[in-house]
Design a protein around this motif. Structure first.
Motif, PDB file in Angstrom:
ATOM      1  N   PHE A  42      30.132  28.695 -21.548  1.00 29.59           N
ATOM      2  CA  PHE A  42      29.935  27.235 -21.520  1.00 29.59           C
ATOM      3  C   PHE A  42      28.467  26.878 -21.721  1.00 29.59           C
ATOM      4  O   PHE A  42      28.141  25.884 -22.377  1.00 29.59           O
ATOM      5  CB  PHE A  42      30.451  26.648 -20.195  1.00 29.59           C
ATOM      6  CG  PHE A  42      31.948  26.452 -20.181  1.00 29.59           C
ATOM      7  CD1 PHE A  42      32.550  25.588 -21.093  1.00 29.59           C
ATOM      8  CD2 PHE A  42      32.750  27.137 -19.290  1.00 29.59           C
ATOM      9  CE1 PHE A  42      33.920  25.411 -21.098  1.00 29.59           C
ATOM     10  CE2 PHE A  42      34.125  26.970 -19.295  1.00 29.59           C
ATOM     11  CZ  PHE A  42      34.715  26.104 -20.195  1.00 29.59           C
ATOM     12  N   LEU A  43      27.588  27.712 -21.164  1.00 32.25           N
ATOM     13  CA  LEU A  43      26.154  27.460 -21.347  1.00 32.25           C
ATOM     14  C   LEU A  43      25.789  27.524 -22.837  1.00 32.25           C
ATOM     15  O   LEU A  43      25.051  26.674 -23.349  1.00 32.25           O
ATOM     16  CB  LEU A  43      25.346  28.495 -20.556  1.00 32.25           C
ATOM     17  CG  LEU A  43      23.825  28.398 -20.722  1.00 32.25           C
ATOM     18  CD1 LEU A  43      23.297  27.155 -20.018  1.00 32.25           C
ATOM     19  CD2 LEU A  43      23.122  29.635 -20.196  1.00 32.25           C
ATOM     20  N   ILE A  49      25.763  22.401 -28.620  1.00 32.93           N
ATOM     21  CA  ILE A  49      26.201  21.029 -28.879  1.00 32.93           C
ATOM     22  C   ILE A  49      25.139  20.021 -28.464  1.00 32.93           C
ATOM     23  O   ILE A  49      24.838  19.077 -29.193  1.00 32.93           O
ATOM     24  CB  ILE A  49      27.533  20.753 -28.141  1.00 32.93           C
ATOM     25  CG1 ILE A  49      28.610  21.698 -28.681  1.00 32.93           C
ATOM     26  CG2 ILE A  49      27.959  19.298 -28.326  1.00 32.93           C
ATOM     27  CD1 ILE A  49      29.875  21.708 -27.856  1.00 32.93           C
ATOM     28  N   ASN A  50      24.545  20.269 -27.311  1.00 32.93           N
ATOM     29  CA  ASN A  50      23.623  19.258 -26.793  1.00 32.93           C
ATOM     30  C   ASN A  50      22.198  19.475 -27.280  1.00 32.93           C
ATOM     31  O   ASN A  50      21.459  18.525 -27.529  1.00 32.93           O
ATOM     32  CB  ASN A  50      23.676  19.284 -25.262  1.00 32.93           C
ATOM     33  CG  ASN A  50      23.303  17.942 -24.675  1.00 32.93           C
ATOM     34  OD1 ASN A  50      23.334  16.934 -25.384  1.00 32.93           O
ATOM     35  ND2 ASN A  50      22.945  17.919 -23.418  1.00 32.93           N
ATOM     36  N   GLY A  52      21.450  21.534 -29.955  1.00 34.19           N
ATOM     37  CA  GLY A  52      21.405  21.824 -31.387  1.00 34.19           C
ATOM     38  C   GLY A  52      20.852  23.194 -31.735  1.00 34.19           C
ATOM     39  O   GLY A  52      20.322  23.403 -32.813  1.00 34.19           O
ATOM     40  N   PHE A  53      20.983  24.187 -30.829  1.00 36.05           N
ATOM     41  CA  PHE A  53      20.531  25.555 -31.096  1.00 36.05           C
ATOM     42  C   PHE A  53      21.557  26.263 -31.952  1.00 36.05           C
ATOM     43  O   PHE A  53      22.624  26.635 -31.473  1.00 36.05           O
ATOM     44  CB  PHE A  53      20.431  26.336 -29.785  1.00 36.05           C
ATOM     45  CG  PHE A  53      19.065  26.353 -29.164  1.00 36.05           C
ATOM     46  CD1 PHE A  53      18.180  25.322 -29.386  1.00 36.05           C
ATOM     47  CD2 PHE A  53      18.685  27.400 -28.350  1.00 36.05           C
ATOM     48  CE1 PHE A  53      16.924  25.338 -28.803  1.00 36.05           C
ATOM     49  CE2 PHE A  53      17.435  27.417 -27.768  1.00 36.05           C
ATOM     50  CZ  PHE A  53      16.559  26.393 -27.984  1.00 36.05           C
ATOM     51  N   GLU A  54      21.277  26.518 -33.231  1.00 32.36           N
ATOM     52  CA  GLU A  54      22.168  27.318 -34.065  1.00 32.36           C
ATOM     53  C   GLU A  54      23.651  27.057 -33.805  1.00 32.36           C
ATOM     54  O   GLU A  54      24.401  27.992 -33.508  1.00 32.36           O
ATOM     55  CB  GLU A  54      21.914  28.814 -33.806  1.00 32.36           C
ATOM     56  CG  GLU A  54      20.596  29.315 -34.300  1.00 32.36           C
ATOM     57  CD  GLU A  54      20.590  29.585 -35.785  1.00 32.36           C
ATOM     58  OE1 GLU A  54      21.305  30.497 -36.213  1.00 32.36           O
ATOM     59  OE2 GLU A  54      19.883  28.879 -36.504  1.00 32.36           O
ATOM     60  N   PRO A  55      24.106  25.814 -33.908  1.00 29.42           N
ATOM     61  CA  PRO A  55      25.499  25.531 -33.533  1.00 29.42           C
ATOM     62  C   PRO A  55      26.520  26.345 -34.322  1.00 29.42           C
ATOM     63  O   PRO A  55      27.537  26.750 -33.753  1.00 29.42           O
ATOM     64  CB  PRO A  55      25.654  24.038 -33.815  1.00 29.42           C
ATOM     65  CG  PRO A  55      24.452  23.619 -34.546  1.00 29.42           C
ATOM     66  CD  PRO A  55      23.384  24.625 -34.337  1.00 29.42           C
TER      67      PRO A  55
END
Lengths: 424, 71
Positions: A42-43, A49-50, A52-55
């Protein structure tokens, strides 16, 4: 009534809550560790998602981590076959059934087999423009320097192994420590597919931890690299403006992939699966007569494989394999490899700048030599823009960046050729 | 550990020499290509627009005038 309560208890024994409360066992089922890894999943989703790290990577990996840690669901179970024996004399068997979790099957077919990384490489080839590299061929050397991190991490692994009580090969009797060291080292190539390919060949037991480390550090390039780049360069060097790149003709772009492939065939066949796939993709893009194929490679095919690869990598984030000391060792060595690679790239770029007065080279582009396309090039561009908001280094950094892909594939070829022989 | 140093040495040597080789071959290839197979100038595509029509008309008029003058 007895039946009813018994059934309810049976049902309770199949719930996730019950599973999490069981002591952690060898294998897939039970234990608080699974719950921890689901939370890690979940992390990762939150970061993707929140923040924007390499989604594109972290969403499938996060979901993979969650699904594969569900008690009793067995989503990451590996394939198993049962055979029916029909002729004892001639050893003829027929396949009776095949079972496994869906992510486990992705893993077996694509990751263990080394298939997915190669398909990804085709897509990368179809997306890559080698133009900047052809316009300024000497930036290839920056892509070579940045591979230094690979070998430093390899040495680091061997050094850690000397510490009593800490061993990478305990409990995994199959591989020699050199195999493990080579696989950990390749994280420094900053190239997820290459890491997976090499590890699936040399040290399959470590695939999970190494894949996760490689992909996490690729996502962390914008965090890891800038401090190193700034520490090693002076403000004056960061302000260097580079000359406009010359125009590269279509003929050159078509000949290039075939030339590299040919050199590879002659000198380093062990790197040809990776470089062959890369150059196939690139030729399809540049030759201009098979646009349908190159579009499929860089879009549909690449996306499909990314989904399956992401889920498979996430599924290796299993509690009993992940929450231990050797994994921490791998993460630490991966970080060292990455930093050393960046350092070596920047230092060589500084040297090249000193040597070529006529054509100045901004040392920042050296950091892009650790593949991680196109992230590392963007980072070099951004650090350059921070000093001078009119100094766009992106195209110049793409040269070493794609050189890094070739460099790490060559380094992978060396490891694949040497390690099995030396490990004897 | 010694094996590790060997692999490091051999590895960096091979990576560097392979890429240096590519650089050399690339330079040769590029100079050959640029010398013997220069890119043809791509003719500017003519837009089917108002301007073109005018130009065509002007050309036609000029041709007619030239023809009628010469005759």
């Amino acid at each position: 009534m007895g039946n009813l309560s018994e059934s309810l208890i049976e049902l309770w024994h199949t719930t996730g809550i019950y599973g999490f409360l069981q002591p952690g066992m060898e294998g897939q089922i039970g234990g608080w560790g699974n719950f921890v890894m689901i939370m890690v999943g979940f992390l990762l989703l939150f970061l993707a998602i929140n923040k924007g790290f390499e989604p594109l990577l972290l969403v499938p990996i996060g979901i993979g981590a969650i699904l594969s840690n569900i008690p009793y669901a067995g989503i990451a179970d590996h394939l198993s076959f049962t055979f029916h024996h029909i002729d004892a004399v001639n050893h003829i068997y027929t396949l009776e059934s095949m079972s496994g979790g869906f992510i486990g099957m992705f893993y077996d077919f694509g990751v263990s087999s080394g298939l997915f990384p190669l398909i990804i490489f085709m897509g990368v080839g179809a997306m890559t423009d080698f133009g900047p590299l052809l316009a300024n061929p000497k930036t290839l050397l920056l892509g070579a320097a940045a591979q230094f991190g690979i070998f430093i991490a390899l040495l680091g692994t061997l050094a850690l192994e000397l510490i009593p009580g800490f061993s990478f090969v305990d409990g995994t009797p199959v591989e020699s420590i050199l195999n493990v060291a080579g696989s950990i080292g390749i994280i420094g190539g900053a190239d997820g597919p290459t890491s997976i390919y090499v590890t699936s060949r040399l040290a399959p037991h470590y695939l999970g931890a190494i894949a996760v480390a490689a992909y996490s550090y690729m996502a962390l390039v914008p965090v890891i690299q800038p401090p190193i780049m700034k520490a090693l360069t002076s403000k004056k060097e960061r302000l260097i403006k580079m000359e406009q790149l010359r125009h590269v003709t279509k003929t050159e772009k078509i000949i290039f992939p075939m030339t590299v492939l040919f050199l590879c065939i002659l000198l380093l066949p062990s790197a040809t699966p990776l470089l062959g796939a890369l150059m196939f993709g690139n030729l399809a893009k540049e030759c201009g007569v098979v646009d349908r194929l190159s579009h499929t490679m860089e879009n549909a095919l690449m996306n499909i494989v990314t989904i399956m690869l992401g889920l498979s990598v996430g599924s290796k984030m299993q509690a009993e394999k992940f929450l231990n000391l050797t994994t921490l060792g791998i993460l630490a060595l991966g970080l060292i490899a990455f930093s050393v690679g960046t350092t070596a790239g920047v230092l060589l770029a500084k040297l090249m700048n000193k040597l070529s007065k006529k054509h100045p080279i901004n040392p920042l582009i050296g950091a892009a030599g650790v593949s991680a396309v196109p992230m590392a090039a963007r980072v070099a561009n951004k650090v350059g823009l921070d000093e001078d908001h009119e100094n766009f280094l992106l195209m110049h950094a793409m040269g070493p960046n794609v050189a890094g892909v070739i460099g790490s594939a060559v380094a992978a070829g060396v490891l694949l050729a040497l390690v099995p022989i030396m490990a004897g | 550990m010694e094996l590790g140093w060997t692999i490091t040495g051999v590895g960096m040597l091979v990576v560097f020499s392979f890429l240096v080789l590519i650089v050399i071959v690339m330079n040769i290839m590029s100079s050959v290509v640029l010398k013997y197979f220069p890119e043809k100038e791509v003719p500017v595509k003519q837009n089917k627009g108002k301007m073109d029509n005018l130009a065509e008309i002007a050309a036609a008029v000029a041709a007619v005038q030239a023809y009628s003058k010469s005759s």
